[in-house]
Write a protein that holds these residues in place. Structure first.
Motif, PDB file in Angstrom:
ATOM      1  N   VAL A  42       9.233 -63.362 -65.124  1.00 33.62           N
ATOM      2  CA  VAL A  42       8.470 -62.950 -66.502  1.00 33.62           C
ATOM      3  C   VAL A  42       7.180 -64.119 -66.977  1.00 33.62           C
ATOM      4  O   VAL A  42       6.427 -63.459 -67.662  1.00 33.62           O
ATOM      5  CB  VAL A  42       9.560 -62.861 -67.673  1.00 33.62           C
ATOM      6  CG1 VAL A  42       8.974 -63.072 -69.104  1.00 33.62           C
ATOM      7  CG2 VAL A  42      10.641 -61.660 -67.364  1.00 33.62           C
ATOM      8  N   ALA A  43       7.516 -65.276 -66.755  1.00 32.72           N
ATOM      9  CA  ALA A  43       6.533 -66.197 -66.936  1.00 32.72           C
ATOM     10  C   ALA A  43       5.096 -65.829 -66.401  1.00 32.72           C
ATOM     11  O   ALA A  43       4.111 -65.768 -67.174  1.00 32.72           O
ATOM     12  CB  ALA A  43       6.841 -67.678 -66.663  1.00 32.72           C
ATOM     13  N   LEU A  46       3.468 -62.953 -67.845  1.00 35.32           N
ATOM     14  CA  LEU A  46       3.131 -63.551 -69.125  1.00 35.32           C
ATOM     15  C   LEU A  46       1.690 -64.111 -69.238  1.00 35.32           C
ATOM     16  O   LEU A  46       0.944 -64.758 -70.217  1.00 35.32           O
ATOM     17  CB  LEU A  46       3.997 -64.242 -69.823  1.00 35.32           C
ATOM     18  CG  LEU A  46       5.072 -63.208 -70.399  1.00 35.32           C
ATOM     19  CD1 LEU A  46       6.203 -64.283 -71.304  1.00 35.32           C
ATOM     20  CD2 LEU A  46       4.689 -62.293 -71.519  1.00 35.32           C
ATOM     21  N   SER A 234      14.057 -58.264 -70.721  1.00 38.18           N
ATOM     22  CA  SER A 234      12.868 -58.905 -70.363  1.00 38.18           C
ATOM     23  C   SER A 234      12.428 -59.579 -71.581  1.00 38.18           C
ATOM     24  O   SER A 234      11.630 -60.909 -71.654  1.00 38.18           O
ATOM     25  CB  SER A 234      11.557 -57.715 -70.042  1.00 38.18           C
ATOM     26  OG  SER A 234      10.440 -58.319 -70.007  1.00 38.18           O
ATOM     27  N   ALA A 235      12.792 -59.060 -72.918  1.00 38.19           N
ATOM     28  CA  ALA A 235      12.477 -59.555 -74.291  1.00 38.19           C
ATOM     29  C   ALA A 235      13.235 -60.850 -74.240  1.00 38.19           C
ATOM     30  O   ALA A 235      12.719 -61.862 -74.861  1.00 38.19           O
ATOM     31  CB  ALA A 235      12.620 -58.431 -75.127  1.00 38.19           C
ATOM     32  N   CYS A 237      14.211 -62.701 -72.239  1.00 38.79           N
ATOM     33  CA  CYS A 237      13.737 -63.882 -71.171  1.00 38.79           C
ATOM     34  C   CYS A 237      12.125 -64.356 -71.789  1.00 38.79           C
ATOM     35  O   CYS A 237      12.136 -65.771 -71.909  1.00 38.79           O
ATOM     36  CB  CYS A 237      13.318 -63.445 -69.767  1.00 38.79           C
ATOM     37  SG  CYS A 237      14.689 -63.046 -68.692  1.00 38.79           S
ATOM     38  N   GLN A 238      11.481 -63.525 -72.304  1.00 43.17           N
ATOM     39  CA  GLN A 238      10.409 -63.918 -73.034  1.00 43.17           C
ATOM     40  C   GLN A 238      10.607 -64.648 -74.152  1.00 43.17           C
ATOM     41  O   GLN A 238       9.978 -65.825 -74.751  1.00 43.17           O
ATOM     42  CB  GLN A 238       9.371 -62.994 -73.867  1.00 43.17           C
ATOM     43  CG  GLN A 238       8.046 -63.472 -74.356  1.00 43.17           C
ATOM     44  CD  GLN A 238       6.961 -61.994 -74.391  1.00 43.17           C
ATOM     45  OE1 GLN A 238       7.457 -60.951 -73.852  1.00 43.17           O
ATOM     46  NE2 GLN A 238       5.880 -62.196 -75.318  1.00 43.17           N
ATOM     47  N   HIS A 239      11.622 -64.589 -75.187  1.00 48.67           N
ATOM     48  CA  HIS A 239      11.817 -65.091 -76.263  1.00 48.67           C
ATOM     49  C   HIS A 239      12.638 -66.616 -75.954  1.00 48.67           C
ATOM     50  O   HIS A 239      12.167 -67.561 -76.566  1.00 48.67           O
ATOM     51  CB  HIS A 239      13.168 -64.397 -76.934  1.00 48.67           C
ATOM     52  CG  HIS A 239      13.583 -65.224 -78.313  1.00 48.67           C
ATOM     53  ND1 HIS A 239      12.968 -65.347 -79.253  1.00 48.67           N
ATOM     54  CD2 HIS A 239      14.861 -65.700 -78.412  1.00 48.67           C
ATOM     55  CE1 HIS A 239      13.650 -66.111 -80.217  1.00 48.67           C
ATOM     56  NE2 HIS A 239      14.808 -66.327 -79.694  1.00 48.67           N
ATOM     57  N   ASP A 242       9.564 -68.899 -74.923  1.00 45.94           N
ATOM     58  CA  ASP A 242       8.685 -69.430 -76.058  1.00 45.94           C
ATOM     59  C   ASP A 242       9.733 -70.500 -76.665  1.00 45.94           C
ATOM     60  O   ASP A 242       9.147 -71.472 -77.358  1.00 45.94           O
ATOM     61  CB  ASP A 242       8.546 -68.093 -77.094  1.00 45.94           C
ATOM     62  CG  ASP A 242       7.410 -67.154 -76.560  1.00 45.94           C
ATOM     63  OD1 ASP A 242       6.869 -67.692 -75.576  1.00 45.94           O
ATOM     64  OD2 ASP A 242       7.613 -65.803 -76.978  1.00 45.94           O
TER      65      ASP A 242
END
Length: 268
Positions: A42-43, A46, A234-235, A237-239, A242
């Motif tokens: 995921v990183a 992004l 996925s969301a 992982c992104q959260h 961050d």
């Protein structure tokens, strides 16, 4: 030290000063290796440079999880005797890639895992050429554990939604707190687990992220084929990335590690 770094930057290119992010598990089977792989993937999606490091010498090799078992490239057996300075970028170039992510895996021959010295050299190099270095630390041995925690300020603690996993999480969290690390608590849900709120109450924190149960993930992982991530996973992982980024840089601005480890981000 700044002069040495300046010379290295002239030779090796710009230094990224990436984050080393270990992923610990409160118990076996909760999906720490899967989360580690997905965080790195995921990183990368992004736009960040991610690298995945396998620190579990008894896990059979994380290359199996991402379908790289037959791919050429370095494993820990090839860099096990590395120590000191490892030029930035040289490691990345030697590793097999999954979804654009370089992967340093343990192998299925003995000795298969890192030493404390080789882990320290690898993480130092990886930080200079990557934005996020995710370390699957679910079964890291003691001397290598020290090399990992010395390179990080924030750690992920993955907790299953079962009573024994939650009980164990308290012990793991206490150990990480003694290292002065901020702890990002993530709950892996299952088909018949206890409520996430109950997990948070037991650990006296609100989990930073909750991973949805994906029934196909274990079987697809056995085939070396991580399934496409659901939007919710996925969301999460992104959260999580961050939150780790913000906490890491807050601590860097405050001159690094604080002495009183705490749970991130909602201690009661």
């Amino acid at each position: 030290a700044w002069l040495v770094d300046a010379f290295r930057e002239c030779v090796e290119g710009p230094v990224r000063h990436g984050i080393v992010l270990p992923v610990f598990a409160s118990s076996g089977g909760v999906g720490a290796s899967t989360l580690s792989a997905n965080l790195a993937l995921v990183a990368t999606r992004l736009g960040r440079r991610g690298l995945l490091v396998d620190a579990d010498p008894w896990g059979g090799g994380i290359d199996l999880l991402v379908g790289l078992e037959n791919s050429p490239g370095a494993r820990w057996t090839d860099v096990q005797h590395v120590s000191g300075h490892l030029p930035a970028g040289h490691l990345d170039a030697a590793l097999p890639r999954a979804g654009g992510v370089p992967v340093l895996s343990c192998s299925r021959v003995q000795p298969s895992g890192p030493t404390a010295e080789s882990m320290a050299a690898v993480l130092s190099s990886a930080r200079r050429s990557n934005d996020v270095v995710v370390v699957d630390s679910s079964n890291v041995v003691d001397e290598v554990y020290r090399a990992v925690v010395d390179e990080c300020r924030v750690a992920v603690l993955l907790v299953g939604d079962h009573v024994r996993s939650v009980a164990s999480a308290g012990q793991v969290a206490a150990r990480l707190k003694r290292e002065g690390l901020a702890i990002v608590v993530v709950v892996a849900t299952s088909a018949r687990g206890i409520p996430v709120d109950a997990v948070g109450q037991a650990l006296e924190t609100t989990p930073t992220a909750v991973l949805p149960f994906v029934p196909s993930m274990p079987s697809r992982a056995d085939d070396g084929d991580l399934p496409p991530l659901p939007k919710a996973y996925s969301a999460a992982c992104q959260h999580l990335l961050d939150a780790v980024h913000d906490e890491h840089h807050d601590r860097t601005k405050n001159d690094g590690r604080v002495s009183d480890g705490r749970l991130l981000a909602h201690d009661r």
